[in-house]
Design a protein around this motif. Structure first.
Motif, PDB file in Angstrom:
ATOM      1  N   UNK A 336     -23.415  70.611  -3.545  1.00  0.00           N
ATOM      2  CA  UNK A 336     -24.496  69.664  -3.051  1.00  0.00           C
ATOM      3  C   UNK A 336     -25.180  69.068  -4.344  1.00  0.00           C
ATOM      4  N   UNK A 337     -24.869  67.678  -4.423  1.00  0.00           N
ATOM      5  CA  UNK A 337     -25.425  66.974  -5.578  1.00  0.00           C
ATOM      6  C   UNK A 337     -27.112  67.038  -5.857  1.00  0.00           C
ATOM      7  N   UNK A 338     -27.722  67.403  -4.775  1.00  0.00           N
ATOM      8  CA  UNK A 338     -29.168  67.447  -4.792  1.00  0.00           C
ATOM      9  C   UNK A 338     -29.551  68.818  -5.149  1.00  0.00           C
ATOM     10  N   UNK A 339     -28.784  69.956  -5.140  1.00  0.00           N
ATOM     11  CA  UNK A 339     -29.075  71.385  -5.204  1.00  0.00           C
ATOM     12  C   UNK A 339     -27.589  71.842  -5.635  1.00  0.00           C
ATOM     13  N   UNK A 340     -27.411  71.808  -6.686  1.00  0.00           N
ATOM     14  CA  UNK A 340     -25.729  72.186  -7.043  1.00  0.00           C
ATOM     15  C   UNK A 340     -25.680  73.984  -6.999  1.00  0.00           C
ATOM     16  N   UNK A 341     -26.864  74.791  -6.772  1.00  0.00           N
ATOM     17  CA  UNK A 341     -26.204  75.963  -6.571  1.00  0.00           C
ATOM     18  C   UNK A 341     -26.027  76.350  -5.084  1.00  0.00           C
ATOM     19  N   UNK A 342     -25.996  75.073  -4.388  1.00  0.00           N
ATOM     20  CA  UNK A 342     -25.643  75.546  -3.002  1.00  0.00           C
ATOM     21  C   UNK A 342     -24.546  74.342  -2.711  1.00  0.00           C
ATOM     22  N   UNK A 343     -23.863  74.486  -1.544  1.00  0.00           N
ATOM     23  CA  UNK A 343     -22.741  73.708  -0.991  1.00  0.00           C
ATOM     24  C   UNK A 343     -23.074  73.068   0.381  1.00  0.00           C
ATOM     25  N   UNK A 344     -22.256  72.067   0.514  1.00  0.00           N
ATOM     26  CA  UNK A 344     -22.409  71.334   1.862  1.00  0.00           C
ATOM     27  C   UNK A 344     -21.402  71.833   2.739  1.00  0.00           C
ATOM     28  N   UNK A 345     -21.668  73.100   3.177  1.00  0.00           N
ATOM     29  CA  UNK A 345     -21.106  73.906   4.268  1.00  0.00           C
ATOM     30  C   UNK A 345     -21.940  74.324   5.410  1.00  0.00           C
ATOM     31  N   UNK A 346     -21.492  74.475   6.521  1.00  0.00           N
ATOM     32  CA  UNK A 346     -22.273  74.660   7.512  1.00  0.00           C
ATOM     33  C   UNK A 346     -21.521  75.754   8.489  1.00  0.00           C
ATOM     34  N   UNK A 347     -22.546  76.626   8.999  1.00  0.00           N
ATOM     35  CA  UNK A 347     -22.135  77.610   9.827  1.00  0.00           C
ATOM     36  C   UNK A 347     -22.941  77.413  11.188  1.00  0.00           C
ATOM     37  N   UNK A 348     -22.211  77.292  12.352  1.00  0.00           N
ATOM     38  CA  UNK A 348     -22.800  77.186  13.739  1.00  0.00           C
ATOM     39  C   UNK A 348     -22.947  78.474  14.263  1.00  0.00           C
ATOM     40  N   UNK A 349     -24.045  79.109  14.553  1.00  0.00           N
ATOM     41  CA  UNK A 349     -24.743  80.191  14.956  1.00  0.00           C
ATOM     42  C   UNK A 349     -24.814  79.967  16.561  1.00  0.00           C
ATOM     43  N   UNK A 350     -24.164  80.736  17.397  1.00  0.00           N
ATOM     44  CA  UNK A 350     -24.226  80.670  18.884  1.00  0.00           C
ATOM     45  C   UNK A 350     -25.419  81.435  19.286  1.00  0.00           C
ATOM     46  N   UNK A 351     -26.300  81.131  20.412  1.00  0.00           N
ATOM     47  CA  UNK A 351     -27.450  81.629  20.804  1.00  0.00           C
ATOM     48  C   UNK A 351     -27.193  83.185  21.286  1.00  0.00           C
ATOM     49  N   UNK A 352     -28.225  83.738  21.509  1.00  0.00           N
ATOM     50  CA  UNK A 352     -28.325  85.213  22.220  1.00  0.00           C
ATOM     51  C   UNK A 352     -27.566  86.307  21.385  1.00  0.00           C
ATOM     52  N   UNK A 353     -27.550  86.052  20.223  1.00  0.00           N
ATOM     53  CA  UNK A 353     -27.125  86.757  19.184  1.00  0.00           C
ATOM     54  C   UNK A 353     -25.589  86.928  19.166  1.00  0.00           C
ATOM     55  N   UNK A 354     -24.983  85.911  19.663  1.00  0.00           N
ATOM     56  CA  UNK A 354     -23.439  85.762  19.430  1.00  0.00           C
ATOM     57  C   UNK A 354     -22.912  85.592  17.992  1.00  0.00           C
TER      58      UNK A 354
END
Ligand code: 4AD
Length: 433
Positions: A336-354
């Motif tokens: 991430x250009x704004x915060x190079x310690x992090x990446x432009x990656x994403x996880x989608x987390x499903x509700x109800x603990x899935x």
């Protein structure tokens, strides 16, 4: 297929006339005078009544009918409130097609026993309902991508590089060649194709030598993946959200009956279609975990299952969690250009603990950064030359994601274990039958 036979559901729909159906004995009970057989096919169940007065000469054959025998039946259908599905057939003629004796799945329904007899357990109402929903999910994924201008594209399953880290790679004995693996992801062989097709998707098997015995890991699973040229990180997140909304909408439209059989509370699925997903960064997620769940996590550590679970319990829609620390994510994710310690990656987390159902990212296009991150993971960039060429000749901003189909089926069906989301689950402990 015999043309004059109709499905049980069609017979019910056109109630009150003579119908011919075929199916399997789901249940049977009887007396000296009457035999009640609940017949099932892929569409529904129906009670069929055999009257001894009509079949005196064939009564022995009827009396011996057991669970899972296959039959052809012709009879008069009529409404009967007392019957399981509200209709009953008075049998006028029948033919036993395949006998069945002592069907093993009767009383012992332990998880191990059902796993050993998976080939027979597939006939259960529960598995039939799940398999129908699974079919809807596959169809909806395909439909979504095609409607949105994506081409279907295929990567090889035998691959010469790792995509998601070396720890869970399956090596293959490939004519005594070393370093041939089963695909963890189509991605490294898909990125080269965006220069030709721009928007592509697949649904294919992926393999992970996961030593974990959790309710969300398979060693072989179906992976729906997309890759798209000229996109920004937000586009990837938007596309994942739209895809999940489309899939859940289709299941709610097509599989009401199956969701009922599975006793799935559909009020838990309705918000997915109607409400925007929650978006937060990893750093924000840590703050929420600390403040609301009393679960402090040190910055830089990946979220564990238990932390994901607690986080998802707070919302009724999936969370799109972004900007994970660079060091816990794959080498190809864009810094991430704004915060190079992090990446432009994403996880989608499903509700109800899935938990995690989609993982995606914007792809790093700086050649040197990719090489350095490969080296940091102990990889030799030379083995990735074909992939690195994607950054040498007309590189463009691009990204993509992967959706674990069984994880999505598990969540939509509200299943305890991912093993029930696939016909023959493969895990660390099981590769048979
Ligand atoms: O997060 P992952 O490892 O991402 C990738 O493979 C990327 N290369 C995808 C891409 O960008 N094209 O895996 C993606 C998804 C996870 O979110 C999860 O749903 C599923 O694959 N998954 C599994 N499903 C079942 N059993 C396993 N062992 C799984 N590992 C990952």
């Amino acid at each position: 297929m015999a043309t004059n036979y109709i499905s049980i559901q069609d017979a019910i729909n056109q109630a009150s006339k003579t119908v011919s159906i075929h199916g399997w004995v789901h249940r049977e009970r009887g007396s000296n005078k009457l035999k009640f057989v609940t017949l099932r096919d892929s569409s529904n169940l129906i009670q069929c009544v055999f009257d001894r007065a009509v079949f005196e000469k064939r009564w022995d054959e009827i009396d011996k009918l057991q669970v899972e025998a296959s039959l052809r039946i012709t009879g008069e259908i009529k409404k009967d409130e007392r019957a399981l599905t509200g209709y009953e057939i008075q049998v006028k003629d029948f033919e036993v097609i395949g006998k069945s004796e002592n069907f093993p799945i009767a009383k012992d329904l332990s998880i191990e026993f059902l796993a050993d007899n998976r080939h027979l357990w597939l006939r259960s109402r529960k598995m039939t309902a799940i398999l129908k929903i699974r079919s809807t999910v596959f169809g909806a994924i395909d439909e979504f991508f095609r409607q949105n201008g994506f081409y279907e594209y295929h990567s090889p399953i035998f691959q010469a590089v790792q995509c998601e880290g070396g720890s869970d790679l399956f090596s293959v004995n490939y004519f005594d060649q070393k370093d041939v693996f089963l695909s963890q992801s189509w991605q490294l062989y898909a990125e080269p194709a965006i220069f030709s097709l721009e928007k592509i998707y697949t649904i294919a098997p992926s393999f992970r030598a996961e030593p974990s015995k959790t309710s969300r890991h398979l060693t072989e699973y179906w992976h729906a993946e997309m890759e798209v040229a000229w996109c920004e990180f937000k586009d990837i997140q938007d596309c994942g959200e739209k895809l999940l909304k489309h899939v859940v909408k289709k299941v709610l439209e097509k599989n009401k009956e199956e969701l009922k059989i599975l006793e799935r509370d559909i009020s838990k699925l309705e918000p997915i279609v109607k409400k925007p997903f929650v978006r937060m960064t990893y750093t924000e997620a840590l703050k929420i975990l600390k403040d609301k769940c009393k679960m402090p996590v040190e910055w830089g550590k990946d979220l564990r299952t238990i932390e994901e679970e607690k986080l998802t319990m707070l919302y009724d829609v999936p969370i799109i969690c972004t900007n994970y620390p660079k060091k816990v994510k794959a080498f190809y994710m864009m810094e991430d250009p704004q915060n190079p310690d992090t990446v432009q990656g994403c996880d989608f987390l499903a509700p109800e603990g899935h938990g995690e159902i989609i993982g995606g990212s914007q792809r790093e296009h700086d050649l040197e950064k990719i090489k350095n991150r490969l080296r940091a993971q102990g990889e030799n960039p030379k083995h990735y030359e074909f992939y690195l060429d994607t950054r040498r000749y007309g590189s463009v901003p691009h990204g993509g994601f992967g959706l674990g189909v069984e994880r999505v089926v598990k969540w939509i069906c509200g299943l305890e274990s991912i093993k029930d989301a696939i016909p023959f689950p493969r895990t660390m402990e099981r590769y048979k039958p």
